[in-house]
Design a protein around this motif. Structure first.
Motif, PDB file in Angstrom:
ATOM      1  N   GLY A  64       0.829  -1.197   0.000  1.00 32.11           N
ATOM      2  CA  GLY A  64       0.000   0.000   0.000  1.00 32.11           C
ATOM      3  C   GLY A  64       0.861   1.243   0.000  1.00 32.11           C
ATOM      4  O   GLY A  64       2.078   1.188   0.170  1.00 32.11           O
ATOM      5  N   ARG A  65       0.177   2.371  -0.198  1.00 34.30           N
ATOM      6  CA  ARG A  65       0.900   3.637  -0.293  1.00 34.30           C
ATOM      7  C   ARG A  65       0.074   4.734   0.363  1.00 34.30           C
ATOM      8  O   ARG A  65      -1.133   4.766   0.223  1.00 34.30           O
ATOM      9  N   GLY A  66       0.755   5.604   1.093  1.00 33.93           N
ATOM     10  CA  GLY A  66       0.110   6.752   1.719  1.00 33.93           C
ATOM     11  C   GLY A  66       0.788   8.028   1.268  1.00 33.93           C
ATOM     12  O   GLY A  66       1.634   8.018   0.373  1.00 33.93           O
ATOM     13  N   ALA A  67       0.435   9.134   1.900  1.00 29.44           N
ATOM     14  CA  ALA A  67       0.991  10.426   1.516  1.00 29.44           C
ATOM     15  C   ALA A  67       2.494  10.508   1.781  1.00 29.44           C
ATOM     16  O   ALA A  67       3.238  11.083   0.998  1.00 29.44           O
ATOM     17  N   PHE A  68       2.939   9.923   2.898  1.00 28.21           N
ATOM     18  CA  PHE A  68       4.335  10.059   3.285  1.00 28.21           C
ATOM     19  C   PHE A  68       5.087   8.737   3.347  1.00 28.21           C
ATOM     20  O   PHE A  68       6.268   8.720   3.644  1.00 28.21           O
ATOM     21  N   ALA A  69       4.401   7.615   3.113  1.00 36.57           N
ATOM     22  CA  ALA A  69       5.061   6.325   3.304  1.00 36.57           C
ATOM     23  C   ALA A  69       4.531   5.283   2.336  1.00 36.57           C
ATOM     24  O   ALA A  69       3.439   5.401   1.802  1.00 36.57           O
ATOM     25  N   THR A  70       5.354   4.255   2.131  1.00 37.44           N
ATOM     26  CA  THR A  70       4.975   3.101   1.328  1.00 37.44           C
ATOM     27  C   THR A  70       5.139   1.867   2.198  1.00 37.44           C
ATOM     28  O   THR A  70       6.112   1.750   2.944  1.00 37.44           O
ATOM     29  N   LEU A  71       4.190   0.938   2.086  1.00 37.29           N
ATOM     30  CA  LEU A  71       4.179  -0.271   2.899  1.00 37.29           C
ATOM     31  C   LEU A  71       4.583  -1.460   2.036  1.00 37.29           C
ATOM     32  O   LEU A  71       4.040  -1.648   0.941  1.00 37.29           O
ATOM     33  N   PHE A  72       5.550  -2.248   2.518  1.00 39.36           N
ATOM     34  CA  PHE A  72       6.052  -3.403   1.789  1.00 39.36           C
ATOM     35  C   PHE A  72       5.907  -4.659   2.639  1.00 39.36           C
ATOM     36  O   PHE A  72       5.930  -4.598   3.857  1.00 39.36           O
ATOM     37  N   LYS A  73       5.790  -5.800   1.950  1.00 41.92           N
ATOM     38  CA  LYS A  73       5.780  -7.083   2.654  1.00 41.92           C
ATOM     39  C   LYS A  73       7.215  -7.542   2.816  1.00 41.92           C
ATOM     40  O   LYS A  73       8.033  -7.408   1.908  1.00 41.92           O
ATOM     41  N   LYS A  87       7.001  -0.303   6.792  1.00 42.84           N
ATOM     42  CA  LYS A  87       6.535   1.021   6.388  1.00 42.84           C
ATOM     43  C   LYS A  87       7.739   1.936   6.226  1.00 42.84           C
ATOM     44  O   LYS A  87       8.391   2.315   7.199  1.00 42.84           O
ATOM     45  N   ARG A  88       8.050   2.277   4.968  1.00 42.61           N
ATOM     46  CA  ARG A  88       9.213   3.129   4.671  1.00 42.61           C
ATOM     47  C   ARG A  88       8.733   4.546   4.374  1.00 42.61           C
ATOM     48  O   ARG A  88       7.929   4.758   3.460  1.00 42.61           O
ATOM     49  N   LEU A  89       9.206   5.487   5.169  1.00 42.41           N
ATOM     50  CA  LEU A  89       8.850   6.884   4.933  1.00 42.41           C
ATOM     51  C   LEU A  89       9.579   7.351   3.685  1.00 42.41           C
ATOM     52  O   LEU A  89      10.777   7.113   3.526  1.00 42.41           O
ATOM     53  N   ASN A  90       8.836   8.013   2.791  1.00 39.37           N
ATOM     54  CA  ASN A  90       9.335   8.304   1.449  1.00 39.37           C
ATOM     55  C   ASN A  90      10.451   9.331   1.388  1.00 39.37           C
ATOM     56  O   ASN A  90      11.496   9.080   0.830  1.00 39.37           O
ATOM     57  N   VAL A  91      10.234  10.500   1.938  1.00 41.74           N
ATOM     58  CA  VAL A  91      11.219  11.576   1.824  1.00 41.74           C
ATOM     59  C   VAL A  91      11.723  11.944   3.205  1.00 41.74           C
ATOM     60  O   VAL A  91      11.031  11.794   4.196  1.00 41.74           O
ATOM     61  N   MET A  92      12.939  12.445   3.245  1.00 44.59           N
ATOM     62  CA  MET A  92      13.534  12.798   4.526  1.00 44.59           C
ATOM     63  C   MET A  92      13.519  14.310   4.689  1.00 44.59           C
ATOM     64  O   MET A  92      14.410  15.002   4.220  1.00 44.59           O
ATOM     65  N   ILE A  93      12.459  14.812   5.285  1.00 45.02           N
ATOM     66  CA  ILE A  93      12.380  16.215   5.644  1.00 45.02           C
ATOM     67  C   ILE A  93      12.090  16.283   7.133  1.00 45.02           C
ATOM     68  O   ILE A  93      11.788  15.275   7.759  1.00 45.02           O
ATOM     69  N   GLU A  94      12.187  17.461   7.709  1.00 48.08           N
ATOM     70  CA  GLU A  94      12.051  17.592   9.155  1.00 48.08           C
ATOM     71  C   GLU A  94      10.702  17.090   9.658  1.00 48.08           C
ATOM     72  O   GLU A  94      10.631  16.442  10.688  1.00 48.08           O
ATOM     73  N   GLU A  95       9.609  17.361   8.900  1.00 48.63           N
ATOM     74  CA  GLU A  95       8.291  16.905   9.348  1.00 48.63           C
ATOM     75  C   GLU A  95       8.218  15.375   9.396  1.00 48.63           C
ATOM     76  O   GLU A  95       7.598  14.804  10.277  1.00 48.63           O
ATOM     77  N   GLN A 124      18.357   5.024  10.558  1.00 45.22           N
ATOM     78  CA  GLN A 124      19.752   4.978  10.132  1.00 45.22           C
ATOM     79  C   GLN A 124      19.959   5.983   9.002  1.00 45.22           C
ATOM     80  O   GLN A 124      19.363   5.846   7.942  1.00 45.22           O
ATOM     81  N   ARG A 125      20.790   6.982   9.250  1.00 45.53           N
ATOM     82  CA  ARG A 125      21.041   8.066   8.305  1.00 45.53           C
ATOM     83  C   ARG A 125      19.716   8.642   7.786  1.00 45.53           C
ATOM     84  O   ARG A 125      18.916   9.111   8.565  1.00 45.53           O
ATOM     85  N   GLU A 126      19.452   8.555   6.488  1.00 49.46           N
ATOM     86  CA  GLU A 126      18.214   9.128   5.947  1.00 49.46           C
ATOM     87  C   GLU A 126      17.061   8.137   5.935  1.00 49.46           C
ATOM     88  O   GLU A 126      15.955   8.464   5.503  1.00 49.46           O
ATOM     89  N   HIS A 127      17.275   6.936   6.411  1.00 46.88           N
ATOM     90  CA  HIS A 127      16.249   5.889   6.378  1.00 46.88           C
ATOM     91  C   HIS A 127      15.413   5.904   7.655  1.00 46.88           C
ATOM     92  O   HIS A 127      15.942   5.752   8.749  1.00 46.88           O
ATOM     93  N   ARG A 128      14.103   6.088   7.479  1.00 54.33           N
ATOM     94  CA  ARG A 128      13.145   6.026   8.588  1.00 54.33           C
ATOM     95  C   ARG A 128      12.117   4.956   8.230  1.00 54.33           C
ATOM     96  O   ARG A 128      11.316   5.134   7.305  1.00 54.33           O
ATOM     97  N   ILE A 129      12.174   3.831   8.940  1.00 54.10           N
ATOM     98  CA  ILE A 129      11.347   2.682   8.598  1.00 54.10           C
ATOM     99  C   ILE A 129      10.733   2.107   9.877  1.00 54.10           C
ATOM    100  O   ILE A 129      11.410   2.015  10.897  1.00 54.10           O
ATOM    101  N   LEU A 130       9.459   1.738   9.793  1.00 45.41           N
ATOM    102  CA  LEU A 130       8.765   1.081  10.902  1.00 45.41           C
ATOM    103  C   LEU A 130       8.374  -0.328  10.467  1.00 45.41           C
ATOM    104  O   LEU A 130       7.969  -0.542   9.326  1.00 45.41           O
TER     105      LEU A 130
END
Length: 184
Positions: A64-73, A87-95, A124-130
């Motif tokens: 699936g895909r949302g405004a700020f993140a994409t979900l992978f199996k 759940k991988r957050l797409n872009v790395m901005i402060e928000e 880790q660095r620019e990667h924000r994943i749940l």
């Protein structure tokens, strides 16, 4: 004249020692708060980006895909092939960084049978994943809107389960969570 100089320099040194003490004490308490906040989420696994890239086979199977993140199996190799939703957050901005930290600290403290469980994260660095538990039966949308729709009793059970989950988030959770973006 000598008394005035001694008195004013003594006052200045007292003020300087008070400020130094204040900064040392506040730094000590701030450091303690930071440790306790990290301690609160230690029940979650801290994944590396490489581990999650391998688990998702290079982030290939999109769920699936949302405004700020994409979900992978994904499949965790160390946990007997347990399926997870990554759940991988797409872009790395402060928000995004703020949203990531808020979601991590809030969801790590929730535990209800009608809510998916947060299993771990990658920061880790620019990667924000749940990393969440995987819903093996698919999403509620695929269940409700398929051709073979559930009967009315099953629909009632689903609605009551959703209501229980929302009640937990809004009233029973240690920190109330008002969820305004509910998707089936």
């Amino acid at each position: 004249m000598v008394g005035t100089v001694l008195l004013s320099s003594s006052g200045f040194l007292n003020l300087l020692s008070l400020l130094t003490t204040y900064f040392l004490v506040s730094r000590f308490y701030y450091g303690k708060a930071k440790v306790s906040q990290t301690h609160r989420i230690t029940n979650l696994k801290n994944f590396t980006h490489k581990e999650l890239e391998e688990a998702t086979n290079g982030f290939k199977e999109e769920l699936g895909r949302g405004a700020f993140a994409t979900l992978f199996k994904g499949v965790l190799g160390y946990d007997e092939g347990k399926c997870v939703a990554v759940k991988r957050l797409n872009v790395m901005i402060e928000e995004i960084d703020l949203e990531f930290k808020a979601e991590l600290s809030t969801i790590s403290r929730t535990n209800h049978r009608n809510l998916v469980e947060l299993l771990g994260f990658c920061n880790q660095r620019e990667h924000r994943i749940l990393v969440y538990e995987f819903m093996s039966n698919g999403s509620l949308a695929s269940f409700i809107f398929e051709k073979s729709r559930p009967n009315w009793n099953r629909r009632k059970e689903i609605v009551l389960g959703i209501a229980r989950g929302l009640l937990y988030l809004h009233k029973e959770c240690s920190s109330q969570i008002i969820h305004c973006d509910i998707k089936p």
